[in-house]
Design an enzyme around this catalytic site. Structure first.
Site, PDB file in Angstrom:
ATOM      1  N   CYS A  76      42.056  46.855  39.264  1.00 38.38           N
ATOM      2  CA  CYS A  76      41.395  48.158  39.128  1.00 38.38           C
ATOM      3  C   CYS A  76      41.894  49.126  40.209  1.00 38.38           C
ATOM      4  O   CYS A  76      43.024  49.582  40.145  1.00 38.38           O
ATOM      5  CB  CYS A  76      39.882  47.992  39.153  1.00 38.38           C
ATOM      6  SG  CYS A  76      38.982  49.426  38.493  1.00 38.38           S
ATOM      7  N   HIS A 164      38.824  43.949  34.965  1.00 37.91           N
ATOM      8  CA  HIS A 164      38.298  42.984  35.936  1.00 37.91           C
ATOM      9  C   HIS A 164      38.336  41.567  35.354  1.00 37.91           C
ATOM     10  O   HIS A 164      37.494  41.208  34.537  1.00 37.91           O
ATOM     11  CB  HIS A 164      36.859  43.352  36.315  1.00 37.91           C
ATOM     12  CG  HIS A 164      36.772  44.580  37.169  1.00 37.91           C
ATOM     13  ND1 HIS A 164      36.834  44.532  38.545  1.00 37.91           N
ATOM     14  CD2 HIS A 164      36.649  45.883  36.846  1.00 37.91           C
ATOM     15  CE1 HIS A 164      36.743  45.758  39.028  1.00 37.91           C
ATOM     16  NE2 HIS A 164      36.630  46.600  38.019  1.00 37.91           N
ATOM     17  N   GLU A 166      37.565  38.898  36.874  1.00 38.38           N
ATOM     18  CA  GLU A 166      36.577  38.038  37.529  1.00 38.38           C
ATOM     19  C   GLU A 166      35.220  38.038  36.838  1.00 38.38           C
ATOM     20  O   GLU A 166      34.400  37.146  37.088  1.00 38.38           O
ATOM     21  CB  GLU A 166      36.407  38.456  38.996  1.00 38.38           C
ATOM     22  CG  GLU A 166      35.748  39.810  39.228  1.00 38.38           C
ATOM     23  CD  GLU A 166      36.704  40.993  39.192  1.00 38.38           C
ATOM     24  OE1 GLU A 166      36.347  42.056  39.715  1.00 38.38           O
ATOM     25  OE2 GLU A 166      37.821  40.848  38.621  1.00 38.38           O
TER      26      GLU A 166
END
Length: 506
Positions: A76, A164, A166
Site C-alpha cells: 500500500c 493488503h 495480511e
C-alpha cells in the site's frame, strides 16, 4: 528474520502475525528508527500508512541500506513510496479504493504471484493510486480499476502491491506472503514456540546473570508465561509478588496463589487493597484511574523490592498490543490508552525493566506457555486488564461498588463455564454503569444500578467482535444477577465491536 518498517498502519501488526504464522521471526521498527541491517535480516516489508506519499510531512525514509540488496516488499503506502521516490507518480484515486476487489490480471511467472488465482479476492484500503511507474517497473497484477495493483522492479527482488495481503479478506494473502518470505527471502521457517523458549531463556541468562528479579503475577496468561521463562533462566533469583489491589475478581487472590503451587515459583501475596482505594478516591477520569492504579503498583513493588536484597530488575508480562496501544511517535499508531505496565518507572525506583514477552501477541504467548507445560487452567484463562475492575467501574471506584461488580462478574463468568461457552469467548467481563434506573421488585419501586455484560471473540486483542450468545442463556444470567446481587435491577449486553469501540469501556 524479516524487518517490517512501520509507517503507522493499524495493519502493521497483522503483517507481523502472518509472517510469524510461517514460523519466521520478524521485528517491527518505526521508519524513523530503523536498526542497522545485519546478516540475519533476509528481507524487508514496508507497511501501509495513514499518510499520503503526497503529504508534505509524509515519511521519507532512506532505503539505500537494503533496496536492491535484499528482497523488499512495499504494501500500500510502501508500494506507493517505492513508485514515487524513484521516478513514478502517485495521484488521488478517482474513487476511494476501500474494501474487496478481484485481480483481473495475474503474472504467474512472477515469483511473488506464483499460485495466485485469476480473480483472486484482495482488500484495498487507500485514497491514492499509482498513476505511473518508471520503465523498469513491470506490472505483475491488476484489478479492473487499478492497473498497477502490483509490480516488480526489473533486476531487483523489489516488489510493490497496493492491496493488503495480511488481512483475512485477501483470500490468498498468506500464499503471497509465503512466496515472498520463504521462496524469495529464503527464510527457513524454524522460529517455533520451542525455539522462542530456548532463545529467550539463553538471552535472559546473559542479560540477568546472577541478578535478582521482582515480578508481579496476576494469575493471567502473560505474567505466568513471563514468570516461567524467567524461572528457567534464573531459578530462585526470581521473586514473584501477587498483589491484592482490591480490584480482582471474586476469590481471585486465594485462587491465584493456589494455582501457582507446584509450578516451582517463589510467590508472595501482598494485601494492598486499602492503598488502592485511597488513591482512587474521588477519581472519575479513566486515564487518571489507570495512572493512579499504576502509581500504587509501583509504590508497592518499590516497598517489596527493598525486602529482596540486591534486587535489580522488575519483570513484566508486557505483550505487543500493550506496547502498540501505548506508544505514539510520528508514524506508528496513535496512543489509544496508557497501560500501567509500559509507562516506565520513576527515577527513585532503581529497578530496570525486563519484558520477555514484549514482542509476542496473545495467541503466541499461549503457544509458548503450552510448550513449557503450563496448565490449560492458566493458559485458557480470559485476559483480564491490569487495572482490573477499576476500569470496569465507570466513575469513582469504591469498595462497595467493587463488591457489587465482583458478584455480577462471578455469576457471568461461572455461567459461561457451566454452559460450555467459556472457551468460545476470548474475553468476558462485567461493567458497572454510572446509571440508575427505575425497576419493580415485588410490589415495590426500586431505583438501582445497571450493569453491562461484555463478551468478545478475538485472536490478539487488536480487533474483536461481540459474541452471539444464545438469548436463553443471556436471559438466565440476567435473571440470576438481578435476583442475587443486591443493588442491581437492570442488565444490558454490549454488542459493539473493536473498532470502533474498545474491549474495555475505559
Amino acid at each position: 528474520m524479516v524487518l517490517i518498517v512501520d509507517f503507522g498502519s493499524q495493519y502493521t501488526q497483522l503483517i507481523a502475525r502472518r509472517v510469524r504464522e510461517l514460523n519466521v521471526y520478524c521485528e517491527i521498527h518505526p521508519y524513523n528508527c530503523m536498526p542497522e541491517i545485519g546478516e540475519n535480516v533476509k528481507g524487508v516489508i514496508l507497511s501501509g500508512s495513514p499518510f499520503s506519499v503526497r503529504d508534505q510531512d509524509a515519511p521519507n525514509p532512506d532505503l539505500s541500506g537494503f533496496k536492491g540488496k535484499l528482497p523488499l516488499l512495499g504494501v500500500c503506502f510502501g508500494a506507493q513510496y517505492l513508485a514515487q521516490a524513484y521516478g513514478g507518480e502517485v495521484l488521488p484515486s478517482n474513487t476511494r479504493e476501500y474494501g474487496r476487489a478481484n485481480l483481473s490480471y495475474v503474472n504467474q511467472d512472477s515469483d511473488l504471484m506464483k499460485g495466485i488465482s485469476d480473480q483472486s479476492q484482495v482488500w484495498m484500503s487507500h485514497a491514492d493510486s499509482i498513476a505511473a511507474v518508471p520503465d523498469h517497473y513491470e506490472v505483475i497484477c491488476s484489478t479492473s480499476d487499478v492497473k498497477l495493483a502490483g509490480y516488480q522492479i526489473q533486476g531487483e527482488t523489489t516488489y510493490g502491491i497496493q492491496f493488503h495481503p495480511e488481512v483475512y479478506h485477501t483470500s490468498e494473502g498468506s500464499l503471497l506472503l509465503k512466496n515472498f518470505i520463504v521462496n524469495i527471502c529464503g527464510c527457513s521457517q524454524s522460529w517455533t514456540p520451542d525455539s522462542f523458549v530456548d532463545t529467550t531463556v539463553e538471552e535472559l541468562k546473559k542479560k540477568l546473570g546472577n541478578d535478582k528479579v521482582i515480578l508481579g503475577l496476576s494469575g493471567g496468561v502473560d505474567s505466568s508465561v513471563a514468570a516461567m521463562l524467567l524461572h528457567r533462566a534464573i531459578g530462585e533469583n526470581l521473586h514473584c509478588i501477587f498483589v491484592d489491589n482490591g480490584l480482582l475478581r471474586k476469590n481471585e487472590f486465594d485462587d491465584v496463589l493456589e494455582s501457582y503451587q507446584g509450578m516451582g515459583l517463589n510467590v508472595k501475596g501482598v494485601d494492598a487493597k486499602h492503598l488502592f482505594y485511597q488513591e482512587l478516591a474521588d477519581k472519575t477520569d479513566p486515564e487518571e484511574k489507570r495512572k493512579a492504579i499504576g502509581k500504587v503498583f509501583i509504590d508497592v513493588f518499590d516497598e517489596e523490592s527493598k525486602k529482596v536484597e540486591d534486587a535489580r530488575w522488575l519483570g513484566q508480562g508486557t505483550i505487543y498490543p500493550d506496547v502498540i496501544e501505548s506508544v505514539s511517535v510520528k508514524g506508528p499508531s496513535a496512543t489509544i490508552k496508557s497501560h500501567h505496565n509500559v509507562g516506565g518507572l520513576p527515577d527513585y525506583m532503581k529497578l530496570k525493566v525486563v519484558e520477555p514477552l514484549r514482542s509476542l501477541f496473545k495467541d503466541e504467548v499461549r503457544r509458548v506457555g503450552k510448550s513449557m507445560g503450563i496448565s490449560n487452567t492458566i493458559l485458557g484463562r480470559h485476559p483480564f486488564p491490569g487495572p482490573g475492575l477499576g476500569i470496569r467501574i465507570l466513575g469513582e471506584v469504591t469498595a462497595e461498588k467493587v463488591r457489587m461488580l465482583q458478584e455480577v462478574d462471578y455469576i457471568w463468568v461461572n455461567g459461561l463455564k457451566e454452559h460450555g461457552l467459556y472457551d468460545e469467548v476470548w474475553q468476558a467481563g462485567s461493567i458497572l454503569l454510572p446509571v440508575q434506573s427505575v425497576g419493580v421488585m415485588g410490589d415495590e419501586r426500586t431505583y438501582e444500578n445497571a450493569v453491562a455484560l461484555r463478551a468478545v471473540t478475538s485472536t490478539d486483542g487488536m480487533t474483536a467482535d461481540w459474541c452471539h450468545l444464545p438469548y436463553e442463556f443471556l436471559a438466565r444470567i440476567s435473571n440470576e444477577i438481578i435476583n442475587k446481587v443486591k443493588g442491581i435491577n437492570r442488565v444490558t449486553y454490549d454488542i459493539s465491536s473493536k473498532p470502533p469501540a474498545t474491549i474495555e469501556w475505559e
